[in-house]
Design a protein around this motif. Structure first.
Motif, PDB file in Angstrom:
ATOM      1  N   UNK A 239      61.610  59.249  25.259  1.00 28.97           N
ATOM      2  CA  UNK A 239      61.991  58.765  26.586  1.00 28.97           C
ATOM      3  C   UNK A 239      63.139  57.767  26.483  1.00 28.97           C
ATOM      4  N   UNK A 240      64.242  58.088  27.134  1.00 31.22           N
ATOM      5  CA  UNK A 240      65.381  57.174  27.247  1.00 31.22           C
ATOM      6  C   UNK A 240      65.689  57.045  28.738  1.00 31.22           C
ATOM      7  N   UNK A 241      65.422  55.875  29.296  1.00 24.97           N
ATOM      8  CA  UNK A 241      65.580  55.663  30.732  1.00 24.97           C
ATOM      9  C   UNK A 241      67.034  55.374  31.084  1.00 24.97           C
ATOM     10  N   UNK A 242      67.513  56.032  32.133  1.00 24.36           N
ATOM     11  CA  UNK A 242      68.859  55.783  32.642  1.00 24.36           C
ATOM     12  C   UNK A 242      68.741  54.958  33.929  1.00 24.36           C
ATOM     13  N   UNK A 243      69.168  53.695  33.851  1.00 26.88           N
ATOM     14  CA  UNK A 243      69.085  52.817  35.020  1.00 26.88           C
ATOM     15  C   UNK A 243      70.390  52.763  35.816  1.00 26.88           C
ATOM     16  N   UNK A 244      71.427  53.403  35.280  1.00 26.89           N
ATOM     17  CA  UNK A 244      72.721  53.434  35.959  1.00 26.89           C
ATOM     18  C   UNK A 244      73.496  54.653  35.497  1.00 26.89           C
ATOM     19  N   UNK A 245      74.565  54.982  36.212  1.00 27.85           N
ATOM     20  CA  UNK A 245      75.432  56.085  35.810  1.00 27.85           C
ATOM     21  C   UNK A 245      76.064  55.787  34.446  1.00 27.85           C
ATOM     22  N   UNK A 246      76.394  54.516  34.207  1.00 27.76           N
ATOM     23  CA  UNK A 246      76.978  54.129  32.919  1.00 27.76           C
ATOM     24  C   UNK A 246      76.021  54.426  31.770  1.00 27.76           C
ATOM     25  N   UNK A 247      74.724  54.214  31.993  1.00 25.08           N
ATOM     26  CA  UNK A 247      73.720  54.518  30.966  1.00 25.08           C
ATOM     27  C   UNK A 247      73.785  55.990  30.574  1.00 25.08           C
ATOM     28  N   UNK A 248      73.953  56.851  31.567  1.00 24.71           N
ATOM     29  CA  UNK A 248      74.008  58.290  31.314  1.00 24.71           C
ATOM     30  C   UNK A 248      75.232  58.633  30.480  1.00 24.71           C
ATOM     31  N   UNK A 249      76.373  58.071  30.860  1.00 21.81           N
ATOM     32  CA  UNK A 249      77.621  58.351  30.146  1.00 21.81           C
ATOM     33  C   UNK A 249      77.526  57.936  28.683  1.00 21.81           C
ATOM     34  N   UNK A 250      77.022  56.725  28.438  1.00 22.96           N
ATOM     35  CA  UNK A 250      76.894  56.212  27.067  1.00 22.96           C
ATOM     36  C   UNK A 250      75.940  57.087  26.267  1.00 22.96           C
ATOM     37  N   UNK A 251      74.809  57.444  26.860  1.00 22.10           N
ATOM     38  CA  UNK A 251      73.807  58.252  26.164  1.00 22.10           C
ATOM     39  C   UNK A 251      74.369  59.623  25.791  1.00 22.10           C
ATOM     40  N   UNK A 252      75.049  60.274  26.719  1.00 24.13           N
ATOM     41  CA  UNK A 252      75.587  61.610  26.451  1.00 24.13           C
ATOM     42  C   UNK A 252      76.633  61.574  25.347  1.00 24.13           C
ATOM     43  N   UNK A 253      77.431  60.515  25.308  1.00 30.52           N
ATOM     44  CA  UNK A 253      78.420  60.387  24.238  1.00 30.52           C
ATOM     45  C   UNK A 253      77.733  60.228  22.887  1.00 30.52           C
ATOM     46  N   UNK A 254      76.645  59.461  22.869  1.00 28.40           N
ATOM     47  CA  UNK A 254      75.910  59.245  21.629  1.00 28.40           C
ATOM     48  C   UNK A 254      75.202  60.511  21.149  1.00 28.40           C
ATOM     49  N   UNK A 255      74.836  61.374  22.104  1.00 29.09           N
ATOM     50  CA  UNK A 255      74.079  62.576  21.763  1.00 29.09           C
ATOM     51  C   UNK A 255      74.949  63.739  21.297  1.00 29.09           C
ATOM     52  N   UNK A 256      76.259  63.619  21.479  1.00 29.61           N
ATOM     53  CA  UNK A 256      77.138  64.710  21.078  1.00 29.61           C
ATOM     54  C   UNK A 256      77.063  64.924  19.566  1.00 29.61           C
ATOM     55  N   UNK A 257      76.897  66.180  19.184  1.00 35.50           N
ATOM     56  CA  UNK A 257      76.838  66.524  17.771  1.00 35.50           C
ATOM     57  C   UNK A 257      77.794  67.686  17.495  1.00 35.50           C
ATOM     58  N   UNK A 258      78.271  67.728  16.303  1.00 39.26           N
ATOM     59  CA  UNK A 258      79.150  68.805  15.885  1.00 39.26           C
ATOM     60  C   UNK A 258      78.339  69.827  15.091  1.00 39.26           C
ATOM     61  N   UNK A 259      78.387  71.083  15.543  1.00 34.02           N
ATOM     62  CA  UNK A 259      77.664  72.153  14.847  1.00 34.02           C
ATOM     63  C   UNK A 259      78.682  73.105  14.223  1.00 34.02           C
ATOM     64  N   UNK A 260      78.459  73.446  12.966  1.00 32.28           N
ATOM     65  CA  UNK A 260      79.335  74.375  12.265  1.00 32.28           C
ATOM     66  C   UNK A 260      78.722  75.770  12.295  1.00 32.28           C
ATOM     67  N   UNK A 261      79.467  76.724  12.823  1.00 30.39           N
ATOM     68  CA  UNK A 261      78.991  78.096  12.999  1.00 30.39           C
ATOM     69  C   UNK A 261      78.740  78.749  11.635  1.00 30.39           C
ATOM     70  N   UNK A 262      77.555  79.400  11.548  1.00 32.41           N
ATOM     71  CA  UNK A 262      77.171  80.095  10.319  1.00 32.41           C
ATOM     72  C   UNK A 262      77.125  81.606  10.562  1.00 32.41           C
ATOM     73  N   UNK A 263      76.999  82.359   9.514  1.00 29.92           N
ATOM     74  CA  UNK A 263      76.921  83.809   9.614  1.00 29.92           C
ATOM     75  C   UNK A 263      75.722  84.214  10.469  1.00 29.92           C
ATOM     76  N   UNK A 264      75.955  85.118  11.415  1.00 30.46           N
ATOM     77  CA  UNK A 264      74.876  85.594  12.284  1.00 30.46           C
ATOM     78  C   UNK A 264      74.707  84.787  13.557  1.00 30.46           C
ATOM     79  N   UNK A 265      75.412  83.649  13.687  1.00 28.92           N
ATOM     80  CA  UNK A 265      75.297  82.813  14.888  1.00 28.92           C
ATOM     81  C   UNK A 265      75.956  83.483  16.092  1.00 28.92           C
ATOM     82  N   UNK A 266      75.309  83.317  17.239  1.00 30.84           N
ATOM     83  CA  UNK A 266      75.897  83.687  18.522  1.00 30.84           C
ATOM     84  C   UNK A 266      75.709  82.502  19.457  1.00 30.84           C
ATOM     85  N   UNK A 267      76.410  82.516  20.570  1.00 27.31           N
ATOM     86  CA  UNK A 267      76.251  81.417  21.526  1.00 27.31           C
ATOM     87  C   UNK A 267      74.803  81.324  22.004  1.00 27.31           C
ATOM     88  N   UNK A 268      74.154  82.476  22.227  1.00 26.27           N
ATOM     89  CA  UNK A 268      72.772  82.476  22.713  1.00 26.27           C
ATOM     90  C   UNK A 268      71.816  81.908  21.660  1.00 26.27           C
TER      91      UNK A 268
END
Length: 302
Positions: A239-268
């Motif tokens: 549980x991560x509570x968002x008390x403001x729009x700024x909270x959401x923006x900061x959280x989403x930036x922190x949650x961004x991850x980079x995924x490297x595509x492997x053999x057999x991967x599809x978007x689905x």
């Protein structure tokens, strides 16, 4: 001639300060009187919020349909405001959550299940007004209470209902008896919380512990907390509570991850692995549904 008593009464009715509150995106200033001339802060707040939110509270009031908002599209994020700091436990025994909001056996579980025995009292978690009482599909015997901030709480699988439509109730009032009606595996209370027909993970709003705390007087609900497939019924989501729009923006930036595509991967496959929709990955990475992924390609996973 003005008496001394009249002078005192006039003086006492003059507010000494104001309390600033944010409600539904608007700022409300509530007067603070000396010597607690107002019976209670909660009573004053309830009255002011009731007037402020009266139009929304009465919107689509329907005693026949489980979800009168079925044709309405809800925009995210949206704000919820509570004037209480605690809610009432919906059961009289210790609250034990046996199944959570989330994906369960290939289907969305729109609420949480709380252990009880058939015949146990089921109580309203907040003040409100009964909008619906009836038998509804897999929910069985069901009571829906609309609360003064627009939220609705749903109590399902009841063996007996104790209220009728349009009854005004206080938190802690009994609204039914626990049971196994509808599609239920053993006696339990299925509890949902909905806003304009959209289910919300109840644990994002309420702490289902002995403290029975409402997590925040003001919070914002993002699509994640109103979408079962982002959660699993077998475990509690972080549980991560968002008390403001700024909270959401900061959280989403922190949650961004980079995924490297492997053999057999599809978007689905990538979307399912990370509990996301393909459309979200496409939007974040500015790619199309039919984009052919390359091994070693890096994409952002929100």
């Amino acid at each position: 001639m003005i008496s001394a008593q009249e002078i005192i009464e006039t003086k006492e009715k003059v507010p000494v300060d104001h309390k600033k509150l944010i409600f539904q995106g608007d700022i409300i200033y509530l007067p603070i009187y000396p010597n607690n001339i107002v019976s209670s802060n909660n009573e004053l707040l309830s009255r002011d919020l009731g007037v402020k939110n009266k139009e929304e509270f009465n919107a689509k009031w329907d005693n026949q349909r489980f979800n009168p908002y079925w044709d309405e599209s809800l925009s995210f994020p949206f704000q919820l405001t509570f004037h209480d700091t605690n809610f009432s436990s919906p059961v009289t025994r210790k609250m034990v959550v046996t199944s959570r909001y989330g994906w369960r056996r290939g289907r969305p579980h729109q609420g949480i299940d709380i252990d009880l025995q058939t015949g146990d009292s089921v109580r309203s978690i907040l003040d409100g007004k009964v909008r619906y009482v009836g038998y509804h599909g897999g929910h069985g015997n069901t009571v829906i209470v609309r609360h003064y901030n627009g939220l609705e709480s749903v109590y399902a699988h009841l063996s007996k209902t104790l209220v009728k439509e349009n009854d005004e109730i206080k938190k802690g009032n009994a609204i039914g008896k626990g049971g196994v009606t509808g599609n239920a595996r053993g006696s339990h209370l299925h509890l949902e919380v909905r806003y304009h027909g959209k289910s919300i993970n109840p644990e994002y709003l309420f702490e289902f512990t002995t403290d029975t705390k409402i997590r925040s007087d003001v919070l914002f609900v993002t699509r994640k907390w109103a979408t079962p497939r982002f959660h699993r019924s077998t475990r509690k989501s972080k549980i991560v509570i968002h008390k403001s729009i700024d909270d959401i923006t900061v959280f989403e930036e922190q949650q961004k991850k980079i995924y490297t595509v492997k053999k057999g991967d599809t978007l689905h496959r990538i979307a399912n692995r990370h509990g996301l929709a393909v459309s979200e990955i496409c939007k974040t990475n500015s790619i199309k549904y039919n984009t052919v992924l390359k091994i070693g390609q890096q994409i952002i996973i929100n």
